[in-house]
Write an enzyme that holds these catalytic residues in place. Structure first.
Site, PDB file in Angstrom:
ATOM      1  N   PRO A  89       0.822  -1.225   0.000  1.00 27.65           N
ATOM      2  CA  PRO A  89       0.000   0.000   0.000  1.00 27.65           C
ATOM      3  C   PRO A  89       0.856   1.275   0.000  1.00 27.65           C
ATOM      4  O   PRO A  89       0.361   2.343  -0.329  1.00 27.65           O
ATOM      5  CB  PRO A  89      -0.807  -0.096   1.302  1.00 27.65           C
ATOM      6  CG  PRO A  89      -0.666  -1.499   1.784  1.00 27.65           C
ATOM      7  CD  PRO A  89       0.598  -2.034   1.204  1.00 27.65           C
ATOM      8  N   GLU A 116       0.969  -7.201   8.494  1.00 28.68           N
ATOM      9  CA  GLU A 116       1.126  -5.746   8.349  1.00 28.68           C
ATOM     10  C   GLU A 116       2.149  -5.379   7.278  1.00 28.68           C
ATOM     11  O   GLU A 116       2.285  -4.210   6.919  1.00 28.68           O
ATOM     12  CB  GLU A 116       1.512  -5.113   9.683  1.00 28.68           C
ATOM     13  CG  GLU A 116       0.396  -5.142  10.729  1.00 28.68           C
ATOM     14  CD  GLU A 116      -0.922  -4.567  10.212  1.00 28.68           C
ATOM     15  OE1 GLU A 116      -0.935  -3.391   9.814  1.00 28.68           O
ATOM     16  OE2 GLU A 116      -1.933  -5.310  10.212  1.00 28.68           O
ATOM     17  N   ARG A 154      -0.416  -9.180 -21.128  1.00 34.92           N
ATOM     18  CA  ARG A 154      -1.167  -8.866 -22.338  1.00 34.92           C
ATOM     19  C   ARG A 154      -0.442  -7.887 -23.256  1.00 34.92           C
ATOM     20  O   ARG A 154      -0.867  -7.689 -24.393  1.00 34.92           O
ATOM     21  CB  ARG A 154      -2.581  -8.390 -22.002  1.00 34.92           C
ATOM     22  CG  ARG A 154      -2.643  -7.201 -21.086  1.00 34.92           C
ATOM     23  CD  ARG A 154      -4.057  -6.949 -20.637  1.00 34.92           C
ATOM     24  NE  ARG A 154      -4.938  -6.695 -21.781  1.00 34.92           N
ATOM     25  CZ  ARG A 154      -4.852  -5.635 -22.554  1.00 34.92           C
ATOM     26  NH1 ARG A 154      -3.935  -4.713 -22.325  1.00 34.92           N
ATOM     27  NH2 ARG A 154      -5.674  -5.474 -23.569  1.00 34.92           N
ATOM     28  N   ASP A 169      -6.162   0.085 -26.892  1.00 37.00           N
ATOM     29  CA  ASP A 169      -6.811   0.100 -25.602  1.00 37.00           C
ATOM     30  C   ASP A 169      -6.931   1.486 -25.003  1.00 37.00           C
ATOM     31  O   ASP A 169      -6.113   2.352 -25.247  1.00 37.00           O
ATOM     32  CB  ASP A 169      -6.016  -0.730 -24.597  1.00 37.00           C
ATOM     33  CG  ASP A 169      -6.503  -2.150 -24.595  1.00 37.00           C
ATOM     34  OD1 ASP A 169      -7.606  -2.381 -25.087  1.00 37.00           O
ATOM     35  OD2 ASP A 169      -5.767  -3.002 -24.100  1.00 37.00           O
TER      36      ASP A 169
HETATM   37  C1  9D3 Z   1      -5.305  -2.573   7.671  1.00 38.78           C
HETATM   38  C2  9D3 Z   1      -3.842  -2.733   7.822  1.00 38.78           C
HETATM   39  N1  9D3 Z   1      -3.196  -1.432   7.630  1.00 38.78           N
HETATM   40  C3  9D3 Z   1      -2.744  -0.941   8.933  1.00 38.78           C
HETATM   41  C4  9D3 Z   1      -3.218   0.439   9.196  1.00 38.78           C
HETATM   42  C5  9D3 Z   1      -2.036  -1.475   6.744  1.00 38.78           C
HETATM   43  C6  9D3 Z   1      -2.019  -2.524   5.727  1.00 38.78           C
HETATM   44  C7  9D3 Z   1      -1.072  -3.545   5.774  1.00 38.78           C
HETATM   45  C8  9D3 Z   1      -1.049  -4.525   4.797  1.00 38.78           C
HETATM   46  C9  9D3 Z   1      -2.918  -2.522   4.674  1.00 38.78           C
HETATM   47  C10 9D3 Z   1      -2.892  -3.513   3.697  1.00 38.78           C
HETATM   48  C11 9D3 Z   1      -1.960  -4.515   3.769  1.00 38.78           C
HETATM   49  C12 9D3 Z   1      -1.914  -5.561   2.716  1.00 38.78           C
HETATM   50  N2  9D3 Z   1      -1.939  -4.992   1.355  1.00 38.78           N
HETATM   51  C13 9D3 Z   1      -1.034  -5.280   0.427  1.00 38.78           C
HETATM   52  O1  9D3 Z   1      -0.149  -6.082   0.661  1.00 38.78           O
HETATM   53  C14 9D3 Z   1      -1.092  -4.608  -0.850  1.00 38.78           C
HETATM   54  C15 9D3 Z   1      -1.993  -3.611  -1.353  1.00 38.78           C
HETATM   55  C16 9D3 Z   1      -3.121  -2.960  -0.780  1.00 38.78           C
HETATM   56  O2  9D3 Z   1      -3.574  -3.214   0.348  1.00 38.78           O
HETATM   57  N3  9D3 Z   1      -3.766  -2.004  -1.522  1.00 38.78           N
HETATM   58  C17 9D3 Z   1      -3.361  -1.677  -2.769  1.00 38.78           C
HETATM   59  N4  9D3 Z   1      -2.325  -2.249  -3.352  1.00 38.78           N
HETATM   60  C18 9D3 Z   1      -1.646  -3.202  -2.629  1.00 38.78           C
HETATM   61  S1  9D3 Z   1      -0.327  -4.034  -3.181  1.00 38.78           S
HETATM   62  C19 9D3 Z   1      -0.138  -4.897  -1.811  1.00 38.78           C
END
Ligand code: 9D3
Length: 250
Positions: A89, A116, A154, A169
């Site tokens: 994220p 996390e 793709r 596209d």
């Molecule tokens: C709810 C947990 N959060 C703590 C405040 C942080 C968090 C940790 C791990 C939120 C999501 C994740 C797992 N997400 C991914 O590994 C992830 C992801 C995503 O959640 N949103 C958009 N792209 C990606 S790429 C990997």
């Protein structure tokens, strides 16, 4: 030789299911894509095969341990020289332009986090790029890796049915797509725009361009910012907006 993806994941069956159907399956069958999964649990040394631990500083959730991840990455690097991409994220939001750049490589290693996330020192020591697939919360990086594999696959030569569909596209030209219609001519009392039945290909191309520009302006104005439109495009767009304002007034 095909494009090689090495995916580091605690859920290899989940990631392998991406090639069970759709575009990546065709790419694999045609030899354009190879997918290898690596499970960090196989690189643990304790009897419980522990991949996570409590965060320093306290707080909720668990963190993926560095040692098994670094050992996995070391083993992947004996087989592949691709950049290591961490799906998280905190990454930059993935775009078609980033996907296009990735498709020019010959291999990529995708690191999927769970819990996390991973110990920050893995990122410092072994990650080249960090990408997110959008501002919403997933349970882990696997769906991100699957999205990336689909989007890159793709674009590889000989993967698409018709070679130029990838180029036509939405997003290759930075605009949203025009509306599409197929038979029958009437659906729920709605017809087909008459220009599409006129046989006038110049007019059809113009109409599609106008719809793309107009829909982009209305739905995703951010995509038009910093994009230079020529005089013809500006005229098509202002005519579209006039018609659409008139429709809203009715
Ligand atoms: C709810 C947990 N959060 C703590 C405040 C942080 C968090 C940790 C791990 C939120 C999501 C994740 C797992 N997400 C991914 O590994 C992830 C992801 C995503 O959640 N949103 C958009 N792209 C990606 S790429 C990997």
């Amino acid at each position: 030789m095909g494009f090689r993806f090495d995916v580091i994941t605690l859920f290899p069956e989940l990631v392998e299911s991406v090639v069970a159907s759709g575009m990546p399956r065709r790419a694999v069958e045609q030899g354009a894509v190879e997918l290898h999964c690596w499970n960090p649990r196989d690189y643990t040394k304790d009897k419980h095969r522990t991949v996570d631990d409590r965060p320093y500083g306290g707080g909720p959730g668990m963190v993926m341990k560095a040692d098994c991840l670094l050992d996995t990455i070391r083993d992947v690097k004996r087989n592949s020289s691709g950049k290591v991409i961490y799906l998280s994220p905190q990454g930059q939001p993935l775009t078609q332009s980033a996907v296009r750049d990735m498709s020019k490589q010959e291999s990529l290693t995708l690191l999927c986090g769970r819990y996390e996330g991973v110990d920050e020192r893995v990122i410092e020591l072994a990650v080249d790029e960090e990408w997110s697939i959008g501002d919403y919360v997933l349970s882990g990086g696997e769906l991100g890796a699957m999205v990336l594999i689909d989007a890159v696959s793709r674009l590889l030569p000989n993967v698409l049915g018709h070679q130029d569909s990838a180029e036509q596209d939405s997003f290759s030209n930075g605009l949203l797509d025009c509306p599409h219609y197929t038979r029958p001519e009437l659906v729920g009392g709605l017809g087909v725009p008459s220009v599409l039945k006129s046989g006038n290909h110049a007019e059809i191309t113009k109409w599609r361009k106008q719809q793309s520009l107009g829909r982009t302006q209305k739905r995703r104005p951010d995509l038009l910012e910093g994009k230079e439109l020529n005089e013809e495009e500006l005229n098509l767009l202002s005519d579209y907006l006039k018609v659409s304002l008139k429709k809203e007034a009715d």
